[in-house]
Scaffold this motif. Sequence first.
Motif, PDB file in Angstrom:
ATOM      1  N   PHE B  64       0.824  -1.200   0.000  1.00 22.05           N
ATOM      2  CA  PHE B  64       0.000   0.000   0.000  1.00 22.05           C
ATOM      3  C   PHE B  64       0.860   1.254   0.000  1.00 22.05           C
ATOM      4  CE2 PHE B  64      -2.823  -3.191   1.804  1.00 22.05           C
ATOM      5  CZ  PHE B  64      -3.891  -3.048   0.945  1.00 22.05           C
ATOM      6  N   VAL B  65       0.318   2.275  -0.601  1.00 17.77           N
ATOM      7  CA  VAL B  65       1.026   3.541  -0.654  1.00 17.77           C
ATOM      8  C   VAL B  65       0.763   4.282   0.653  1.00 17.77           C
ATOM      9  CG1 VAL B  65      -0.944   4.554  -1.873  1.00 17.77           C
ATOM     10  CG2 VAL B  65       1.265   5.683  -1.930  1.00 17.77           C
ATOM     11  N   SER B  66       1.832   4.907   1.203  1.00 20.65           N
ATOM     12  CA  SER B  66       1.594   5.636   2.451  1.00 20.65           C
ATOM     13  C   SER B  66       1.562   7.148   2.228  1.00 20.65           C
ATOM     14  CB  SER B  66       2.647   5.259   3.493  1.00 20.65           C
ATOM     15  OG  SER B  66       3.933   5.390   2.959  1.00 20.65           O
ATOM     16  N   ARG B  67       2.369   7.638   1.236  1.00 23.76           N
ATOM     17  CA  ARG B  67       2.313   9.072   0.944  1.00 23.76           C
ATOM     18  C   ARG B  67       2.032   9.252  -0.544  1.00 23.76           C
ATOM     19  NH1 ARG B  67       7.237  10.923   1.199  1.00 23.76           N
ATOM     20  NH2 ARG B  67       8.127   8.909   1.642  1.00 23.76           N
ATOM     21  N   PRO B  68       0.754   9.202  -0.942  1.00 19.62           N
ATOM     22  CA  PRO B  68       0.435   9.271  -2.372  1.00 19.62           C
ATOM     23  C   PRO B  68       0.810  10.615  -3.013  1.00 19.62           C
ATOM     24  CG  PRO B  68      -1.557   9.380  -1.034  1.00 19.62           C
ATOM     25  CD  PRO B  68      -0.437   9.078  -0.103  1.00 19.62           C
ATOM     26  N   THR B  69       1.363  10.539  -4.226  1.00 18.09           N
ATOM     27  CA  THR B  69       1.670  11.764  -4.971  1.00 18.09           C
ATOM     28  C   THR B  69       1.222  11.594  -6.414  1.00 18.09           C
ATOM     29  OG1 THR B  69       3.787  10.987  -5.764  1.00 18.09           O
ATOM     30  CG2 THR B  69       3.784  12.139  -3.648  1.00 18.09           C
ATOM     31  N   LEU B  70       1.234  12.686  -7.142  1.00 17.63           N
ATOM     32  CA  LEU B  70       0.910  12.633  -8.564  1.00 17.63           C
ATOM     33  C   LEU B  70       2.170  12.763  -9.412  1.00 17.63           C
ATOM     34  CD1 LEU B  70      -2.373  14.727  -8.673  1.00 17.63           C
ATOM     35  CD2 LEU B  70      -2.128  12.312  -9.210  1.00 17.63           C
ATOM     36  N   ASP B  71       3.345  12.630  -8.754  1.00 13.29           N
ATOM     37  CA  ASP B  71       4.622  12.808  -9.447  1.00 13.29           C
ATOM     38  C   ASP B  71       4.751  11.941 -10.682  1.00 13.29           C
ATOM     39  OD1 ASP B  71       5.279  14.599  -7.614  1.00 13.29           O
ATOM     40  OD2 ASP B  71       6.918  13.466  -6.667  1.00 13.29           O
ATOM     41  N   ASN B  72       4.348  10.679 -10.542  1.00 10.63           N
ATOM     42  CA  ASN B  72       4.510   9.741 -11.646  1.00 10.63           C
ATOM     43  C   ASN B  72       3.758  10.206 -12.886  1.00 10.63           C
ATOM     44  OD1 ASN B  72       6.035   8.144  -9.979  1.00 10.63           O
ATOM     45  ND2 ASN B  72       4.259   6.926  -9.326  1.00 10.63           N
ATOM     46  N   PHE B  73       2.538  10.702 -12.654  1.00 12.94           N
ATOM     47  CA  PHE B  73       1.748  11.184 -13.783  1.00 12.94           C
ATOM     48  C   PHE B  73       2.383  12.432 -14.384  1.00 12.94           C
ATOM     49  CE2 PHE B  73      -1.140   8.656 -11.295  1.00 12.94           C
ATOM     50  CZ  PHE B  73      -1.750   7.898 -12.265  1.00 12.94           C
ATOM     51  N   ALA B  74       2.934  13.275 -13.519  1.00 11.57           N
ATOM     52  CA  ALA B  74       3.573  14.495 -14.011  1.00 11.57           C
ATOM     53  C   ALA B  74       4.763  14.160 -14.890  1.00 11.57           C
ATOM     54  CB  ALA B  74       4.001  15.353 -12.820  1.00 11.57           C
TER      55      ALA B  74
END
Lengths: 293, 296
Positions: B64-74
């Motif tokens: 599970f992800v603990s600190r979700p970000t949108l970095d990958n999409f960026a």
Amino acid sequence: MKGWLFTLPWTLGFCAFFAYPLAQSALYGFSNIRLTAAGRKISPVGWDNYAYIFQRDIYFMERLRDFFVNTLFSLPVLLVFSLMIAMMINQKIKCKGLFRALFFLPVVVVSGPVLNMIISEGAASIPIIEQYGIYGLIENFVPSMIAAPLTYLFSQLVMILWYSGVPILIFLAGLQKIDRSLYEAALIDGASAWVAFWKITLPAMRGMIVINAVYCIVFLASSEINEVIALIRSAMLDPNIGYGIASAMAWVYSLSVALAIGLAWFLLGRAPKERATHAVILLQRRGLDAIRR
Amino acid sequence: MPKKKRKKARSAVTINPAGFELGQLKIYAYIVPLALFMLLPIVYIFNNAFKPLSELFAFPPRFFVSRPTLDNFASLAKTTRQMVTGLSRYIFNSALVTLAVVVFTIIISSMAGYAFSKLKFKGKNALFEVNTLALMFVPVAVMIPRYLVIDRLGISDTYFAHILPLLAMPVGMFLLKQFIDQVPDELIEAAKVDGAGPFRIYAKVVIPLVLPALATVAILAFQGVWGNIETSSLFTTKDSMRTLTFFMNTLVSANASVAGQGMAAAGMLVMFVPNIILFIILQSKVMNTMAYSGMK
């Protein structure tokens, strides 16, 4: 005449992109192919390619054997698991449709590139098994002939369960065709659920088991993570091995898969005693239908 | 209708209660964990896409992800913006090819299935046997001969190279034939008496009855074409003729770098969205496929 017209588009496509390439690859299996700047050079070599596979190639036969041993071990697990799930879903429970959809879901997800990525990230294995050293345990206490496929089975358990979507659907179809009043009759005669399973469910599911066994073998044999296919693919592009030998490999592989399917058909499909019980069930069913009318 | 009567009779003899009862709990105890287990791949895909790099490479890997970000999409968006061929081109290619393959596969396979099942003509059985044999064949074996066929037809680097090889789907034809077998002959006879020709029977009688099977074949065909990399890597040489799947795959393999993994995770989610949408649309139909096979 009309029949031909209807099949024409399909036949054309099938001949151009399946039958003809198949014949071509059979031909390649008996020839040496070199790709030069001037084009392909094909020279017939007779059975040499096959002799190479069986006598000199170290990897192919080994992987082929591994594949069949692994299939032998995972097939029963897959079939038993799917039948169990199908029987549970077939009970009268709430949210039946939701569960059916959930168990079919991996079929949609676990395909193509997504599957490769999940595996490469190691998400398809169970960490607990490694943590508690079950592999070591197996290797210590079980003869090595069985140990290798067993460890394979454990490492692939997650994948095998994910594959169960279509078998579950097929089993469900079979289960729904069994008349519920048969169970009712058995219950009145004093049969337990356990006995009812062995005497009613299993004999009635025989045909479905065969279909599922064949489906699973075909599926495992052509799945993208299959090591034999990976080997054939790499051999195809390897200048030292060449397309001729790779074609021969593909044929050896396909024929052995066909043989395995034939074997499964023969072992599971034919059982005179069971057929007799099946006939009894059919007769009973007809009798019941008649009574209802 | 006797069918309705029978249904009534059946429900009269069933042992199970209509509502919820304690006895069902036992089944739920088994089935719910297993069902959740089946959800794992999807949960995994979603979690992975939103993981920051530090979590993607964490050891031991965490689910599970603990600190979700949108970095990958960026970073995915940034990379695609620098491409020579725009992302929209790949999306257009994929959409066109997928749509064409799914639609034509359904038409061609159902027509052939109808003919094999209900019409009489010479060589029918032999042809069907060949199809069954083809089911068992390893697709890799025909890879290069297929390329040669495409080359000789002169359709490499066109959309035909993507579409035509995938149209002959032995599994689809096989499935549909089995389902059309279940359509009662009496129905077709009746239509014939009323003056319908074979094409009218096909369009007005057979097709409506096997709609669930068509949905199944549609899903199979969709998966065959949407996840296909081979047609792009073998039958095309121009970048502008390749599909989204191929592009996503090159992102994964070409960017073996750290950032590549993040983009791959995001790309995986993007690639997966059409799958799930189609599944949601068609799922009730697919699920009924098997139930309808009991048509008597």
